[in-house]
Design a protein around this motif. Structure first.
Motif, PDB file in Angstrom:
ATOM      1  N   GLU A 159      42.674 -15.775   3.626  1.00 21.63           N
ATOM      2  CA  GLU A 159      43.573 -14.655   3.928  1.00 21.63           C
ATOM      3  C   GLU A 159      44.661 -15.055   4.907  1.00 21.63           C
ATOM      4  O   GLU A 159      45.804 -14.597   4.785  1.00 21.63           O
ATOM      5  N   TYR A 160      44.329 -15.898   5.888  1.00 23.26           N
ATOM      6  CA  TYR A 160      45.359 -16.335   6.837  1.00 23.26           C
ATOM      7  C   TYR A 160      46.470 -17.076   6.102  1.00 23.26           C
ATOM      8  O   TYR A 160      47.662 -16.782   6.272  1.00 23.26           O
ATOM      9  N   PHE A 161      46.110 -18.024   5.273  1.00 23.89           N
ATOM     10  CA  PHE A 161      47.120 -18.836   4.611  1.00 23.89           C
ATOM     11  C   PHE A 161      47.826 -18.093   3.495  1.00 23.89           C
ATOM     12  O   PHE A 161      49.003 -18.349   3.210  1.00 23.89           O
ATOM     13  N   ARG A 162      47.136 -17.156   2.859  1.00 23.55           N
ATOM     14  CA  ARG A 162      47.803 -16.346   1.843  1.00 23.55           C
ATOM     15  C   ARG A 162      48.827 -15.422   2.494  1.00 23.55           C
ATOM     16  O   ARG A 162      49.952 -15.272   2.014  1.00 23.55           O
ATOM     17  N   ARG A 190      41.871 -10.523   8.337  1.00 24.75           N
ATOM     18  CA  ARG A 190      42.613 -11.555   7.609  1.00 24.75           C
ATOM     19  C   ARG A 190      42.657 -12.869   8.383  1.00 24.75           C
ATOM     20  O   ARG A 190      43.188 -13.872   7.888  1.00 24.75           O
ATOM     21  N   LEU A 191      42.070 -12.893   9.571  1.00 22.65           N
ATOM     22  CA  LEU A 191      42.008 -14.125  10.357  1.00 22.65           C
ATOM     23  C   LEU A 191      40.770 -14.944  10.006  1.00 22.65           C
ATOM     24  O   LEU A 191      40.704 -16.128  10.304  1.00 22.65           O
ATOM     25  N   ASP A 192      39.795 -14.319   9.372  1.00 22.90           N
ATOM     26  CA  ASP A 192      38.487 -14.938   9.190  1.00 22.90           C
ATOM     27  C   ASP A 192      38.421 -15.976   8.078  1.00 22.90           C
ATOM     28  O   ASP A 192      39.180 -15.933   7.114  1.00 22.90           O
ATOM     29  N   THR A 246      36.188   4.211  11.639  1.00 25.11           N
ATOM     30  CA  THR A 246      36.009   5.659  11.568  1.00 25.11           C
ATOM     31  C   THR A 246      34.524   5.981  11.508  1.00 25.11           C
ATOM     32  O   THR A 246      33.668   5.090  11.504  1.00 25.11           O
ATOM     33  N   GLU A 247      34.212   7.260  11.406  1.00 19.92           N
ATOM     34  CA  GLU A 247      32.810   7.683  11.304  1.00 19.92           C
ATOM     35  C   GLU A 247      32.166   7.212  10.002  1.00 19.92           C
ATOM     36  O   GLU A 247      30.940   7.221   9.877  1.00 19.92           O
ATOM     37  N   ARG A 248      32.994   6.784   9.036  1.00 15.18           N
ATOM     38  CA  ARG A 248      32.449   6.281   7.770  1.00 15.18           C
ATOM     39  C   ARG A 248      32.290   4.756   7.751  1.00 15.18           C
ATOM     40  O   ARG A 248      31.823   4.202   6.763  1.00 15.18           O
ATOM     41  N   THR A 249      32.716   4.095   8.828  1.00 14.36           N
ATOM     42  CA  THR A 249      32.591   2.636   8.885  1.00 14.36           C
ATOM     43  C   THR A 249      31.129   2.242   9.009  1.00 14.36           C
ATOM     44  O   THR A 249      30.423   2.724   9.896  1.00 14.36           O
ATOM     45  N   ARG A 250      30.703   1.373   8.140  1.00 11.41           N
ATOM     46  CA  ARG A 250      29.314   0.910   8.167  1.00 11.41           C
ATOM     47  C   ARG A 250      29.196  -0.467   8.788  1.00 11.41           C
ATOM     48  O   ARG A 250      28.166  -0.789   9.374  1.00 11.41           O
ATOM     49  N   LEU A 251      30.247  -1.273   8.664  1.00  8.48           N
ATOM     50  CA  LEU A 251      30.188  -2.626   9.216  1.00  8.48           C
ATOM     51  C   LEU A 251      31.577  -3.136   9.554  1.00  8.48           C
ATOM     52  O   LEU A 251      32.537  -2.869   8.825  1.00  8.48           O
ATOM     53  N   VAL A 252      31.665  -3.878  10.658  1.00  2.22           N
ATOM     54  CA  VAL A 252      32.877  -4.593  11.036  1.00  2.22           C
ATOM     55  C   VAL A 252      32.529  -6.079  11.068  1.00  2.22           C
ATOM     56  O   VAL A 252      31.584  -6.486  11.734  1.00  2.22           O
ATOM     57  N   ALA A 253      33.280  -6.879  10.317  1.00  2.44           N
ATOM     58  CA  ALA A 253      33.086  -8.330  10.288  1.00  2.44           C
ATOM     59  C   ALA A 253      34.264  -8.988  10.998  1.00  2.44           C
ATOM     60  O   ALA A 253      35.421  -8.693  10.686  1.00  2.44           O
ATOM     61  N   VAL A 254      33.965  -9.876  11.945  1.00  2.82           N
ATOM     62  CA  VAL A 254      35.043 -10.506  12.708  1.00  2.82           C
ATOM     63  C   VAL A 254      34.600 -11.888  13.175  1.00  2.82           C
ATOM     64  O   VAL A 254      33.420 -12.125  13.437  1.00  2.82           O
ATOM     65  N   THR A 255      35.553 -12.780  13.266  1.00  4.35           N
ATOM     66  CA  THR A 255      35.267 -14.132  13.733  1.00  4.35           C
ATOM     67  C   THR A 255      35.304 -14.200  15.257  1.00  4.35           C
ATOM     68  O   THR A 255      36.071 -13.480  15.903  1.00  4.35           O
ATOM     69  N   ALA A 256      34.504 -15.087  15.817  1.00  7.20           N
ATOM     70  CA  ALA A 256      34.574 -15.357  17.255  1.00  7.20           C
ATOM     71  C   ALA A 256      35.492 -16.533  17.543  1.00  7.20           C
ATOM     72  O   ALA A 256      35.748 -16.846  18.708  1.00  7.20           O
ATOM     73  N   GLY A 257      35.982 -17.167  16.478  1.00  2.62           N
ATOM     74  CA  GLY A 257      36.910 -18.279  16.639  1.00  2.62           C
ATOM     75  C   GLY A 257      37.485 -18.654  15.292  1.00  2.62           C
ATOM     76  O   GLY A 257      36.746 -19.012  14.379  1.00  2.62           O
TER      77      GLY A 257
END
Length: 408
Positions: free
Chosen positions: A362-365, A112-114, A155-166
């Motif tokens: 998502e951050y502002f919501r 929710r930071l992205d 988990t073992e079912r996770t296919r992708l993690v999306a995250v910001t570097a800033g």
């Protein structure tokens, strides 16, 4: 060696107009070398890519040059650099390609930071596949993205993690390497949004642990183009939807249509500009880029420290987030004025600041600020100065009036 900001500013023709640009997070001004490179490429005879004639070979060289330049910026391989019109477009291409292989019960983790460009493509791809979306939450007070939560989210079912570097909203710099380590331990891929982080310091694809890293050239003095970097072997495992006669090689098969060859010349020139920020730096371009961005980062931090202290020291200003590590970016509101009113008033005074949610939806919501107009954002780039910060603070005092001066 001290960072020569006067020398750096002289490389930006637009600064001569006198505006103060604290809107670099939305797009920086363009370096002179970039303008010259784009203009030169447009003046020269350039055809579509071909080995049969000189103008066609020039086009091939412009593409190869841009790939090599971005690779030097990110610590990647040129053959692993996919070029495209925007970070959003490239992320959608990747999401659709990966999502085609997802099944019900698979999981995707987003934050929710992205910026929404590293959220919505994954959410929509998951919905299309019947996969589950899991959300990483930021600390509502500090704005940090706690790393520990990923041990439960992945988990073992996770296919992708999306995250910001800033964070492009409040500057938070998450511990991407630790998050990537958790993801990789479960066999998941990691897509890192580097659009806001890459302009503000040395970047290394491997150190971040990113399987995919996206950046936009117009955030680091270049033209409106973007790039996504990955190991060429990783790209080789993916088969995007494409036209039958278009190139099937990596990375070409991920690029749609004919690119803007002049703008690609500008991408190369922008990286060269960053490589020249520290004139004492030696070595190859990769080493000089790292040195230049490290010098710029130290300058930006000093300017931003003055800005942050000035904002937090004013009783009529509310600053959002106190992350432990941050890019030089801050969101705030002025008492008694909407963000739009504040930005417009500052704009009348020649100060350029963004307002709204800047696509950090998502951050502002989540904070509830989006329903009330979002916030005002000030972001520092390497051509900003402490004198410009002081000018901003004076204008904020003027907006507040005699009763809202700096808290004593």
């Amino acid at each position: 060696m001290a960072f020569d900001v006067a020398r750096v500013r002289a490389a930006y023709p637009a600064l001569g107009e006198g505006f103060v640009h604290f809107d670099g997070a939305g797009g920086t001004q363009t370096a002179a070398g970039v303008i010259e490179a784009v203009t030169g490429a447009m003046r020269a005879a350039t055809g579509n890519r071909s080995t049969a004639f000189v103008p066609g070979r020039r086009a091939l060289e412009l593409v190869a040059g841009a790939r090599a330049a971005v690779a030097d910026l990110l610590g990647a391989q040129p053959s692993g650099v996919v070029l495209g019109p925007s970070a959003t477009a490239l992320t959608y291409t990747l999401a659709r390609t990966l999502g085609a292989g997802w099944r019900p019960g698979d999981e995707v983790v987003v934050s929710r930071l992205d910026h929404d460009a590293n959220v919505r493509p994954w959410v929509q791809a998951a919905e299309a596949a019947g996969a589950t979306v899991r959300w990483a939450e930021f600390d509502p007070v500090t704005g940090d993205l706690p790393t520990g939560q990923y041990a439960d989210l992945v988990t073992e079912r996770t296919r992708l993690v999306a995250v910001t570097a800033g964070s492009n909203a409040i500057g938070t710099v998450p511990d991407v390497a630790a998050i990537a380590k958790t993801a990789h331990a479960a066999g998941a891929l990691v897509c890192v949004d580097g659009v806001h982080s890459v302009p503000h310091g040395p970047t290394d694809l491997a150190t971040l642990g990113a399987d995919f890293l996206v950046t936009s050239a117009y955030k680091w003095s270049g033209p409106h183009l973007a790039a996504m970097a990955a190991d060429p072997a990783r790209w080789g495992q993916l088969r995007p939807a494409k036209l039958i006669p278009s190139a099937d090689a990596v990375p070409d098969r991920f690029e749609y249509g004919t690119p803007s060859f002049p703008l690609l010349a500008g991408v190369t020139a922008a990286v060269d500009h960053l490589a020249g920020l520290d004139p004492s730096a030696t070595g190859d371009r990769r080493e000089r880029v790292r040195a230049g961005l490290a010098a710029a980062q130290a300058h930006e931090e000093a300017v931003f420290d003055r800005l942050l202290a000035g904002l937090t020291g004013r009783s009529f200003v509310t600053v959002y987030g106190t992350p432990a590590r941050r890019c030089p970016t801050v969101s705030f509101r002025v008492a008694g004025r909407s963000p739009a009113e504040t930005a417009a008033a500052l704009g009348e005074a020649g100060l350029c600041l963004s307002h709204g949610d800047y696509y950090a939806y998502e951050y502002f919501r989540t904070t509830g600020l989006r329903a009330d107009g979002g916030a005002v954002r000030a972001s520092v780039y390497h051509y900003n100065t402490v004198e410009e910060v002081d000018r901003l603070l004076v204008e904020l005092d003027r907006l507040a009036g005699p009763g809202g001066r700096m808290a004593r």
